[in-house]
Design an enzyme around this catalytic site. Structure first.
Site, PDB file in Angstrom:
ATOM      1  N   THR A 192       0.837  -1.205   0.000  1.00  0.00           N
ATOM      2  CA  THR A 192       0.000   0.000   0.000  1.00  0.00           C
ATOM      3  C   THR A 192       0.873   1.256   0.000  1.00  0.00           C
ATOM      4  O   THR A 192       0.599   2.214  -0.729  1.00  0.00           O
ATOM      5  CB  THR A 192      -0.946  -0.014   1.221  1.00  0.00           C
ATOM      6  OG1 THR A 192      -1.788  -1.147   1.090  1.00  0.00           O
ATOM      7  CG2 THR A 192      -1.788   1.246   1.299  1.00  0.00           C
ATOM      8  N   LYS A 224      -0.288   3.276  10.647  1.00  0.00           N
ATOM      9  CA  LYS A 224       0.953   3.150   9.883  1.00  0.00           C
ATOM     10  C   LYS A 224       0.710   3.548   8.415  1.00  0.00           C
ATOM     11  O   LYS A 224       1.483   4.311   7.824  1.00  0.00           O
ATOM     12  CB  LYS A 224       1.406   1.690   9.958  1.00  0.00           C
ATOM     13  CG  LYS A 224       2.833   1.458   9.567  1.00  0.00           C
ATOM     14  CD  LYS A 224       3.223   0.083  10.080  1.00  0.00           C
ATOM     15  CE  LYS A 224       4.434  -0.451   9.367  1.00  0.00           C
ATOM     16  NZ  LYS A 224       4.655  -1.860   9.705  1.00  0.00           N
ATOM     17  N   CYS A 380     -31.509 -16.470 -25.136  1.00  0.00           N
ATOM     18  CA  CYS A 380     -30.833 -16.178 -26.398  1.00  0.00           C
ATOM     19  C   CYS A 380     -30.450 -17.481 -27.105  1.00  0.00           C
ATOM     20  O   CYS A 380     -31.324 -18.126 -27.653  1.00  0.00           O
ATOM     21  CB  CYS A 380     -29.638 -15.256 -26.139  1.00  0.00           C
ATOM     22  SG  CYS A 380     -29.287 -14.223 -27.566  1.00  0.00           S
ATOM     23  N   MET A 383     -32.846 -20.121 -26.258  1.00  0.00           N
ATOM     24  CA  MET A 383     -34.108 -20.163 -26.990  1.00  0.00           C
ATOM     25  C   MET A 383     -33.899 -20.819 -28.353  1.00  0.00           C
ATOM     26  O   MET A 383     -34.709 -21.602 -28.825  1.00  0.00           O
ATOM     27  CB  MET A 383     -34.668 -18.754 -27.212  1.00  0.00           C
ATOM     28  CG  MET A 383     -35.982 -18.798 -27.969  1.00  0.00           C
ATOM     29  SD  MET A 383     -36.434 -17.270 -28.808  1.00  0.00           S
ATOM     30  CE  MET A 383     -35.937 -17.651 -30.484  1.00  0.00           C
ATOM     31  N   HIS A 517     -31.879 -10.811 -23.505  1.00  0.00           N
ATOM     32  CA  HIS A 517     -31.173 -11.074 -22.243  1.00  0.00           C
ATOM     33  C   HIS A 517     -31.869 -10.352 -21.087  1.00  0.00           C
ATOM     34  O   HIS A 517     -31.509  -9.224 -20.751  1.00  0.00           O
ATOM     35  CB  HIS A 517     -29.721 -10.591 -22.344  1.00  0.00           C
ATOM     36  CG  HIS A 517     -28.889 -11.446 -23.236  1.00  0.00           C
ATOM     37  ND1 HIS A 517     -28.239 -12.572 -22.784  1.00  0.00           N
ATOM     38  CD2 HIS A 517     -28.609 -11.359 -24.554  1.00  0.00           C
ATOM     39  CE1 HIS A 517     -27.592 -13.138 -23.783  1.00  0.00           C
ATOM     40  NE2 HIS A 517     -27.802 -12.423 -24.871  1.00  0.00           N
ATOM     41  N   GLU A 519     -31.619 -10.822 -18.036  1.00  0.00           N
ATOM     42  CA  GLU A 519     -30.785 -10.705 -16.825  1.00  0.00           C
ATOM     43  C   GLU A 519     -30.187  -9.311 -16.648  1.00  0.00           C
ATOM     44  O   GLU A 519     -29.881  -8.896 -15.536  1.00  0.00           O
ATOM     45  CB  GLU A 519     -29.668 -11.761 -16.829  1.00  0.00           C
ATOM     46  CG  GLU A 519     -28.597 -11.624 -17.898  1.00  0.00           C
ATOM     47  CD  GLU A 519     -28.922 -12.320 -19.214  1.00  0.00           C
ATOM     48  OE1 GLU A 519     -30.114 -12.501 -19.518  1.00  0.00           O
ATOM     49  OE2 GLU A 519     -27.968 -12.663 -19.946  1.00  0.00           O
TER      50      GLU A 519
HETATM   51  N1  GLN Z   1     -24.964 -17.141 -31.101  1.00  0.00           N
HETATM   52  C1  GLN Z   1     -26.334 -16.729 -31.120  1.00  0.00           C
HETATM   53  C2  GLN Z   1     -26.549 -15.535 -32.027  1.00  0.00           C
HETATM   54  O1  GLN Z   1     -25.639 -14.831 -32.355  1.00  0.00           O
HETATM   55  C3  GLN Z   1     -26.829 -16.434 -29.723  1.00  0.00           C
HETATM   56  C4  GLN Z   1     -26.188 -15.262 -29.102  1.00  0.00           C
HETATM   57  C5  GLN Z   1     -26.430 -15.158 -27.621  1.00  0.00           C
HETATM   58  O2  GLN Z   1     -26.792 -16.122 -26.980  1.00  0.00           O
HETATM   59  N2  GLN Z   1     -26.198 -14.012 -27.055  1.00  0.00           N
HETATM   60  O3  GLN Z   1     -27.667 -15.263 -32.406  1.00  0.00           O
END
Ligand code: GLN
Length: 554
Positions: A192, A224, A380, A383, A517, A519
């Protein structure tokens, strides 16, 4: 006028600078300030979009479609200000911009140099990032470690900025490491001392030191550190390891971090109120249930690769009073013979991914979850594999595939949009040398949700989520897939891009695939409806399984 806090890191990387910055932002927000965060990355990639998650961790996507560092995910989960493209930039972007200006002749014949041209550009980018509505404090996190060649221009730029801003408009916070040497039985302050020396050589005197260690740092060591670094004792703050990251704001606040920063910036505010963080920690520490989810992906041991997904599942757990355990199943090792290992899980998840490796295992996982009525969430790529699985095994389209994995497939149920939109029998080949960066569907997009579907029950009439993918469900196969039993629960009106697929609830209790996505939009406060329903389905499945043994279809 916006005030700035510059956060630097020393000694080693991976100390949690992102969490520290986000925590400071959260405490300041709880004092009633409007706060934003900006991340500066010292590498030459223009953005992390082309980097492997193995290398760099997850690529986080903002509403406006920027592919950014995963720290922006922490920021959005910790504070209410939404991140935009301008909240993250790299050395690559800075140089790209400087070189474009040079080619345009903007520098009027001058020799273009790191100082002042690159450092000026960095300052402009920082200012641009802070330029949202009435931001009181912009926290600027500088990636890398002090002493690296790469981060020097960033440090020089913020030093210059601090001079222009004036002492009450900036604060420097430095994150450092205090190792415990077990042979000596001591915490060592020397690294540090050295990292602060390095910082002072550049002309930066930190106002606060956040000292990471595996334990609380006793006052002797703090004194210190204070003496050798010229940081007042109350500015030497201990940041020990914690079991739950949501404890960090409380730990830092108790030692007066926000008070130090507000004093330096001369900001008068109401006191911090961290009660909701305390409640959150209690929820995490005292779950009533536990579910185990099989995550079938190819990044098996690096949880940073699926950072937001892990967080979203944990948030959904909090909202179901459940601890969510995630077990990684390497999809490359899944075969017909061993796929029944998934029977022991409460739910199956296939996350996003790119490239052929491990895809057949993911298709097997989707098939197993469908046949054995195990809750399934495909994100993604997840699916896409569920769609391929239904095409192959329910719609009788043998060898159906995505053109990403088999360009010569007889049934391209998943393909590039220009492959299926122009498709009258022939598949247009894409230029194999085309630019990989910037060819994706990125960012937030909306679509209507079909009434009566599970998706409608979860989302209501409209879904708005963030995308990051190239391939799409091929419109020309949707009729055949629907006849075979796949429900298309959301599809964009104009381009006919499938957003959500599911199985009817009389066939399967919970089987959903989403092209986006979700998430990225989950926060610990609200969770995310899709993940909350999914974890609930996992709990229901667990309950059903423990009360009546399931018949496993091989
Ligand atoms: N590889 C796939 C695409 O490009 C899925 C991408 C992903 O899961 N983000 O469509």
């Amino acid at each position: 006028m916006t005030k700035f806090v510059f956060v630097t890191g020393g000694v080693v990387s991976s100390l949690g600078k992102g969490i520290a910055s986000a925590s400071l932002a959260a405490i300041l927000e709880s004092r009633g300030l409007k706060v934003t965060l900006i991340k500066l990355d010292p590498y030459l990639n223009v953005d992390p979009g082309t980097m492997s998650p193995f290398q760099h961790g997850e690529v986080y996507v903002t509403d406006d479609g920027a592919e950014t560092d995963l720290d922006l995910g922490h920021y959005e989960r910790f504070i209410t200000t939404r991140m935009k493209r301008s909240n993250n930039f790299t050395t690559g972007q800075i140089y790209k911009s400087v070189l474009e200006k040079e080619r345009r002749g903007d520098y009027l014949g001058k020799t273009v140099q790191v100082i002042p041209h690159v450092t000026n550009e960095i300052q402009e980018f920082v200012m641009r990032g802070a330029k949202a509505d009435r931001i009181d404090v912009a926290i600027v996190e500088i990636g890398g470690t002090v002493g690296d060649i790469e981060s020097l221009p960033f440090l020089e730029a913020v030093r210059q900025m601090s001079l222009k801003l004036g002492p009450t408009n900036f604060a420097f916070v430095h994150l450092t490491y205090v190792p415990f040497i077990s042979a000596a039985g001591e915490l060592k302050t020397k690294p540090t001392q050295h990292t602060v020396q390095k910082l002072r050589e550049i002309g930066i005197q930190p106002d606060v030191l956040l000292c990471r260690a595996d334990r609380t740092i006793p006052d002797d060591e703090r004194e210190k550190i204070s003496l050798f670094t010229n940081v007042p004792l109350h500015g030497v703050i201990s940041m020990p390891d914690v079991d739950v990251i949501y404890k960090v704001p409380r730990v830092l606040h108790e030692q007066g971090l926000d008070e130090q920063v507000c004093m330096k910036l001369q900001l008068l505010t109401r006191p911090a109120d961290l009660r909701r963080w305390d409640v959150l920690v209690q929820e995490v520490l005292q779950p009533k249930h536990e579910v185990t989810i099989a995550m079938c992906g190819k990044y098996t041991d690096l949880s940073d690769s699926y950072k937001s997904l892990n967080e979203a599942l944990r948030h959904a757990g909090i909202h179901n009073h459940a601890r969510v355990k995630i077990e990684y199943v390497d999809s490359e090792t899944l075969t017909e013979q061993n796929v029944s290992q998934l029977a022991k899980f409460d739910a199956v998840l296939v996350p996003g991914g790119f490239g052929k490796r491990g895809v057949e295992g993911k298709i097997l996982a989707a098939k197993y979850a469908r046949e054995n009525r195990i809750p399934y969430l495909g994100i993604c790529l997840g699916m896409q594999v569920a769609t391929i699985e239904v095409a192959r095994h329910l719609a009788g389209l043998a060898d159906a595939n995505s053109t990403e994995f088999d360009p010569a497939t007889p049934h391209p149920v998943i393909a590039l949009i220009d492959e299926w939109q122009d498709r009258d029998g022939t598949i247009q080949k894409r230029d194999a040398n085309s630019d990989l960066g910037g060819t994706m569907r990125l960012g937030a997009q909306s679509s209507d949700v079909v009434p009566g579907t599970l998706a409608h029950h979860i989302y209501g009439p409209v879904v708005t989520e963030r995308h990051r993918h190239r391939y799409e469900a091929n419109e020309h196969y949707l009729d055949r897939l629907q006849i075979a039993g796949l429900v298309i629960s959301a599809i964009t009106q104009r381009e006919k891009l499938t957003e959500i697929v599911e199985l009817p609830q009389d066939k399967h209790p919970w089987f959903v695939g989403v092209q986006f996505h979700p998430e990225f939009k989950s926060t610990p406060w609200d969770g995310h409806p899709l993940f909350i329903h999914y974890v609930k389905a996992a709990l229901d499945h667990q309950m059903a399984r423990t009360t009546s043994p399931v018949k496993v279809v091989a």
